[in-house]
Motif scaffolding. Sequence first.
Motif, PDB file in Angstrom:
ATOM      1  N   GLU A  60       0.832  -1.195   0.000  1.00  0.00           N
ATOM      2  CA  GLU A  60       0.000   0.000   0.000  1.00  0.00           C
ATOM      3  C   GLU A  60       0.873   1.255   0.000  1.00  0.00           C
ATOM      4  N   VAL A  61       0.493   2.237  -0.796  1.00  0.00           N
ATOM      5  CA  VAL A  61       1.231   3.505  -0.836  1.00  0.00           C
ATOM      6  C   VAL A  61       0.921   4.319   0.408  1.00  0.00           C
ATOM      7  N   GLU A  62       1.979   4.926   0.961  1.00  0.00           N
ATOM      8  CA  GLU A  62       1.783   5.885   2.044  1.00  0.00           C
ATOM      9  C   GLU A  62       1.906   7.316   1.525  1.00  0.00           C
ATOM     10  N   GLN A  63       3.013   7.594   0.822  1.00  0.00           N
ATOM     11  CA  GLN A  63       3.226   8.931   0.282  1.00  0.00           C
ATOM     12  C   GLN A  63       4.047   8.832  -0.999  1.00  0.00           C
ATOM     13  N   VAL A  64       3.861   9.839  -1.870  1.00  0.00           N
ATOM     14  CA  VAL A  64       4.651   9.940  -3.096  1.00  0.00           C
ATOM     15  C   VAL A  64       5.149  11.377  -3.206  1.00  0.00           C
ATOM     16  N   TRP A  65       6.455  11.521  -3.442  1.00  0.00           N
ATOM     17  CA  TRP A  65       7.082  12.839  -3.574  1.00  0.00           C
ATOM     18  C   TRP A  65       7.926  12.861  -4.839  1.00  0.00           C
ATOM     19  N   ASP A  66       8.028  14.045  -5.465  1.00  0.00           N
ATOM     20  CA  ASP A  66       8.947  14.155  -6.597  1.00  0.00           C
ATOM     21  C   ASP A  66      10.297  14.673  -6.093  1.00  0.00           C
ATOM     22  N   ASN A  67      11.253  14.897  -7.009  1.00  0.00           N
ATOM     23  CA  ASN A  67      12.594  15.282  -6.551  1.00  0.00           C
ATOM     24  C   ASN A  67      12.678  16.735  -6.089  1.00  0.00           C
ATOM     25  N   PHE A  68      11.580  17.507  -6.208  1.00  0.00           N
ATOM     26  CA  PHE A  68      11.522  18.861  -5.657  1.00  0.00           C
ATOM     27  C   PHE A  68      10.792  18.862  -4.306  1.00  0.00           C
ATOM     28  N   TRP A  69      10.510  17.668  -3.782  1.00  0.00           N
ATOM     29  CA  TRP A  69       9.775  17.449  -2.551  1.00  0.00           C
ATOM     30  C   TRP A  69       8.372  18.035  -2.613  1.00  0.00           C
ATOM     31  N   CYS A  70       7.783  17.942  -3.813  1.00  0.00           N
ATOM     32  CA  CYS A  70       6.361  18.246  -3.973  1.00  0.00           C
ATOM     33  C   CYS A  70       5.611  16.927  -3.838  1.00  0.00           C
ATOM     34  N   ARG A  71       4.607  16.930  -3.016  1.00  0.00           N
ATOM     35  CA  ARG A  71       3.871  15.691  -2.766  1.00  0.00           C
ATOM     36  C   ARG A  71       2.845  15.445  -3.862  1.00  0.00           C
ATOM     37  N   PHE A  72       2.754  14.205  -4.285  1.00  0.00           N
ATOM     38  CA  PHE A  72       1.718  13.758  -5.209  1.00  0.00           C
ATOM     39  C   PHE A  72       0.672  13.021  -4.399  1.00  0.00           C
ATOM     40  N   TYR A  73      -0.580  13.172  -4.807  1.00  0.00           N
ATOM     41  CA  TYR A  73      -1.693  12.546  -4.095  1.00  0.00           C
ATOM     42  C   TYR A  73      -2.416  11.573  -5.023  1.00  0.00           C
ATOM     43  N   PRO A  74      -3.154  10.635  -4.449  1.00  0.00           N
ATOM     44  CA  PRO A  74      -3.981   9.777  -5.303  1.00  0.00           C
ATOM     45  C   PRO A  74      -4.963  10.648  -6.091  1.00  0.00           C
ATOM     46  N   ARG A  75      -5.213  10.304  -7.323  1.00  0.00           N
ATOM     47  CA  ARG A  75      -6.072  11.139  -8.167  1.00  0.00           C
ATOM     48  C   ARG A  75      -7.442  11.384  -7.554  1.00  0.00           C
ATOM     49  N   GLN A  76      -8.014  10.370  -6.913  1.00  0.00           N
ATOM     50  CA  GLN A  76      -9.357  10.551  -6.359  1.00  0.00           C
ATOM     51  C   GLN A  76      -9.370  11.510  -5.183  1.00  0.00           C
ATOM     52  N   ASP A  77      -8.203  11.834  -4.604  1.00  0.00           N
ATOM     53  CA  ASP A  77      -8.142  12.755  -3.472  1.00  0.00           C
ATOM     54  C   ASP A  77      -7.904  14.206  -3.887  1.00  0.00           C
ATOM     55  N   ILE A  78      -7.741  14.464  -5.174  1.00  0.00           N
ATOM     56  CA  ILE A  78      -7.438  15.819  -5.630  1.00  0.00           C
ATOM     57  C   ILE A  78      -8.738  16.573  -5.896  1.00  0.00           C
ATOM     58  N   ASP A  79      -8.837  17.753  -5.341  1.00  0.00           N
ATOM     59  CA  ASP A  79     -10.009  18.606  -5.528  1.00  0.00           C
ATOM     60  C   ASP A  79     -10.056  19.062  -6.989  1.00  0.00           C
TER      61      ASP A  79
END
Length: 196
Positions: free
Chosen positions: A70-89
């Motif tokens: 299970e995924v906990e968190q996803v970050w890119d190399n600029f430390w911007c967090r990515f969220y699951p698509r269904q959680d994005i407003d």
Amino acid sequence: MGRTPISGLIARGQNQNSYNNSGIDTPAKWVDSFNAALQDLVQDIGLRAMVEIPYVPGTTSYQLPDDFFEVEQVWDNFWCRFYPRQDIDPAIWNYGPYGFDISFDGTHHNIDFGTDISSTTFRVYYIRYPALLTTSNINVDTPEVPTIGENALILYAIAKGLRNNNQPGQATNLEQMYENERKKIRDEAQRRRIGG
């Protein structure tokens, strides 16, 4: 993590099993039951891992490791967090990353980052399955479960053996004891997370 080798857990289980090792009369059956218990306890144990995925524009889907749960968190190399698509407003959809989706192709879990993303390296922090136990290193390998939870594996194995031998009454009693041990594992995992 656990300190008792598999052979020691089997010996303890044989001593605890007052039903003449019903349904679990070989080391292979004990190991199989221990592995089933570890799969059942994956969220309670809470083993964490991280994988880096070099994202290349045009390739949206990437295979996750075999031990992925299970995924906990996803970050890119600029430390911007990515969220699951269904959680994005949807109101902010055009102002940030599109997010990710997890899919299962029948063999592997894959993560899809979508399109319109520049080259980056994603860091995927995830909960992983415990390593499977084998009979080949029965005197050396220890399960990836807190020491306080080793007894849960034994109780699970005995209960499974009883169910396989059509003894549901005794199995139910052992399953309740297993659930009590499971709570100890969950509490220990929580203490580790908060440093208590």
